[in-house]
Design a protein around this motif. Sequence first.
Motif, PDB file in Angstrom:
ATOM      1  N   GLU A 192     -18.258 -29.763   0.203  1.00 36.55           N
ATOM      2  CA  GLU A 192     -19.252 -30.158  -0.793  1.00 36.55           C
ATOM      3  C   GLU A 192     -19.943 -31.434  -0.322  1.00 36.55           C
ATOM      4  O   GLU A 192     -19.308 -32.339   0.217  1.00 36.55           O
ATOM      5  N   GLY A 193     -21.261 -31.490  -0.489  1.00 41.13           N
ATOM      6  CA  GLY A 193     -22.046 -32.643  -0.084  1.00 41.13           C
ATOM      7  C   GLY A 193     -22.633 -32.533   1.311  1.00 41.13           C
ATOM      8  O   GLY A 193     -23.520 -33.306   1.672  1.00 41.13           O
ATOM      9  N   ASP A 194     -22.158 -31.576   2.114  1.00 39.51           N
ATOM     10  CA  ASP A 194     -22.707 -31.382   3.455  1.00 39.51           C
ATOM     11  C   ASP A 194     -24.139 -30.866   3.386  1.00 39.51           C
ATOM     12  O   ASP A 194     -24.557 -30.290   2.379  1.00 39.51           O
ATOM     13  N   TYR A 209     -21.593 -27.112  -4.489  1.00 42.92           N
ATOM     14  CA  TYR A 209     -20.177 -26.801  -4.648  1.00 42.92           C
ATOM     15  C   TYR A 209     -19.823 -25.514  -3.916  1.00 42.92           C
ATOM     16  O   TYR A 209     -20.696 -24.740  -3.529  1.00 42.92           O
ATOM     17  N   LEU A 210     -18.537 -25.332  -3.707  1.00 41.97           N
ATOM     18  CA  LEU A 210     -17.999 -24.177  -3.004  1.00 41.97           C
ATOM     19  C   LEU A 210     -17.468 -23.176  -4.025  1.00 41.97           C
ATOM     20  O   LEU A 210     -16.644 -23.525  -4.861  1.00 41.97           O
ATOM     21  N   ASP A 211     -17.965 -21.961  -3.954  1.00 42.32           N
ATOM     22  CA  ASP A 211     -17.484 -20.898  -4.820  1.00 42.32           C
ATOM     23  C   ASP A 211     -16.377 -20.125  -4.105  1.00 42.32           C
ATOM     24  O   ASP A 211     -16.096 -20.344  -2.935  1.00 42.32           O
ATOM     25  N   ASP A 212     -15.789 -19.194  -4.823  1.00 43.02           N
ATOM     26  CA  ASP A 212     -14.764 -18.333  -4.240  1.00 43.02           C
ATOM     27  C   ASP A 212     -15.381 -17.367  -3.236  1.00 43.02           C
ATOM     28  O   ASP A 212     -16.589 -17.116  -3.233  1.00 43.02           O
ATOM     29  N   ASP A 213     -14.557 -16.827  -2.394  1.00 38.63           N
ATOM     30  CA  ASP A 213     -14.926 -15.776  -1.452  1.00 38.63           C
ATOM     31  C   ASP A 213     -16.024 -16.172  -0.470  1.00 38.63           C
ATOM     32  O   ASP A 213     -16.844 -15.340  -0.073  1.00 38.63           O
ATOM     33  N   GLY A 214     -16.103 -17.452  -0.085  1.00 42.28           N
ATOM     34  CA  GLY A 214     -17.032 -17.879   0.951  1.00 42.28           C
ATOM     35  C   GLY A 214     -18.455 -18.153   0.499  1.00 42.28           C
ATOM     36  O   GLY A 214     -19.343 -18.327   1.335  1.00 42.28           O
ATOM     37  N   TRP A 215     -18.703 -18.195  -0.790  1.00 44.80           N
ATOM     38  CA  TRP A 215     -20.051 -18.472  -1.293  1.00 44.80           C
ATOM     39  C   TRP A 215     -20.261 -19.967  -1.484  1.00 44.80           C
ATOM     40  O   TRP A 215     -19.351 -20.693  -1.876  1.00 44.80           O
ATOM     41  N   LEU A 216     -21.486 -20.433  -1.205  1.00 44.76           N
ATOM     42  CA  LEU A 216     -21.887 -21.821  -1.395  1.00 44.76           C
ATOM     43  C   LEU A 216     -22.994 -21.884  -2.429  1.00 44.76           C
ATOM     44  O   LEU A 216     -23.864 -21.020  -2.462  1.00 44.76           O
ATOM     45  N   VAL A 254     -25.401 -18.673  -1.457  1.00 39.95           N
ATOM     46  CA  VAL A 254     -25.431 -17.920  -0.199  1.00 39.95           C
ATOM     47  C   VAL A 254     -24.029 -17.906   0.394  1.00 39.95           C
ATOM     48  O   VAL A 254     -23.208 -18.764   0.100  1.00 39.95           O
ATOM     49  N   LEU A 255     -23.779 -16.929   1.231  1.00 35.43           N
ATOM     50  CA  LEU A 255     -22.505 -16.876   1.946  1.00 35.43           C
ATOM     51  C   LEU A 255     -22.481 -17.967   3.008  1.00 35.43           C
ATOM     52  O   LEU A 255     -23.496 -18.243   3.652  1.00 35.43           O
ATOM     53  N   SER A 256     -21.319 -18.565   3.203  1.00 37.99           N
ATOM     54  CA  SER A 256     -21.207 -19.646   4.187  1.00 37.99           C
ATOM     55  C   SER A 256     -21.553 -19.175   5.598  1.00 37.99           C
ATOM     56  O   SER A 256     -22.075 -19.952   6.396  1.00 37.99           O
ATOM     57  N   ILE A 257     -21.303 -17.913   5.910  1.00 38.33           N
ATOM     58  CA  ILE A 257     -21.617 -17.405   7.249  1.00 38.33           C
ATOM     59  C   ILE A 257     -23.118 -17.231   7.472  1.00 38.33           C
ATOM     60  O   ILE A 257     -23.543 -16.946   8.590  1.00 38.33           O
ATOM     61  N   ASP A 258     -23.917 -17.400   6.413  1.00 39.16           N
ATOM     62  CA  ASP A 258     -25.379 -17.280   6.519  1.00 39.16           C
ATOM     63  C   ASP A 258     -26.063 -18.627   6.676  1.00 39.16           C
ATOM     64  O   ASP A 258     -27.283 -18.721   6.543  1.00 39.16           O
ATOM     65  N   VAL A 259     -25.272 -19.680   6.952  1.00 38.35           N
ATOM     66  CA  VAL A 259     -25.830 -21.013   7.148  1.00 38.35           C
ATOM     67  C   VAL A 259     -25.251 -21.638   8.408  1.00 38.35           C
ATOM     68  O   VAL A 259     -24.250 -21.175   8.945  1.00 38.35           O
ATOM     69  N   VAL A 260     -25.902 -22.724   8.844  1.00 32.94           N
ATOM     70  CA  VAL A 260     -25.428 -23.541   9.953  1.00 32.94           C
ATOM     71  C   VAL A 260     -25.237 -24.945   9.425  1.00 32.94           C
ATOM     72  O   VAL A 260     -26.122 -25.487   8.745  1.00 32.94           O
ATOM     73  N   LEU A 261     -24.095 -25.551   9.705  1.00 29.65           N
ATOM     74  CA  LEU A 261     -23.834 -26.918   9.292  1.00 29.65           C
ATOM     75  C   LEU A 261     -24.761 -27.856  10.060  1.00 29.65           C
ATOM     76  O   LEU A 261     -24.807 -27.818  11.281  1.00 29.65           O
ATOM     77  N   MET A 297     -11.095 -21.866   2.706  1.00 27.76           N
ATOM     78  CA  MET A 297     -11.903 -22.618   3.629  1.00 27.76           C
ATOM     79  C   MET A 297     -13.238 -21.901   3.814  1.00 27.76           C
ATOM     80  O   MET A 297     -13.290 -20.698   3.961  1.00 27.76           O
ATOM     81  N   HIS A 298     -14.334 -22.662   3.804  1.00 25.85           N
ATOM     82  CA  HIS A 298     -15.679 -22.121   3.980  1.00 25.85           C
ATOM     83  C   HIS A 298     -16.177 -22.503   5.368  1.00 25.85           C
ATOM     84  O   HIS A 298     -16.299 -23.681   5.686  1.00 25.85           O
ATOM     85  N   LEU A 299     -16.475 -21.500   6.191  1.00 27.19           N
ATOM     86  CA  LEU A 299     -16.922 -21.727   7.560  1.00 27.19           C
ATOM     87  C   LEU A 299     -18.366 -21.258   7.715  1.00 27.19           C
ATOM     88  O   LEU A 299     -18.749 -20.213   7.182  1.00 27.19           O
TER      89      LEU A 299
END
Length: 89
Positions: free
Chosen positions: A12-14, A49-56, A77-84, A1-3
């Motif tokens: 993906e697509g967000d 697309y979503l990569d492994d280990d939380g990368w987007l 970028v790491l998912s924790i470095d973005v805001v949805l 899961m990517h948060l």
Amino acid sequence: MHLDSSGFEISEGDLVQIIEPDKEWFNYLDTDSYSALQKACNQPVKVDYLDDDGWLSLTLPATIAEDGDYVGNSINVLSIDVVLVKSTC
């Protein structure tokens, strides 16, 4: 899961906003391409697309290469470095 940085799930697509784009990411490109990509990184961008280990992998606009051809661009970028910004779900 990517948060994202707030704990919201990213799919993906967000559309996401990079919290602090790095000014050095595209400094090897010509001025026009650099400016276009930096501007894109300061606006909401689509999750390709979503990569492994939380990368987007984020889709960026195409730019013109030295030979005059358009080239596609993306950045990881790491998912924790973005805001949805907008969920497609």
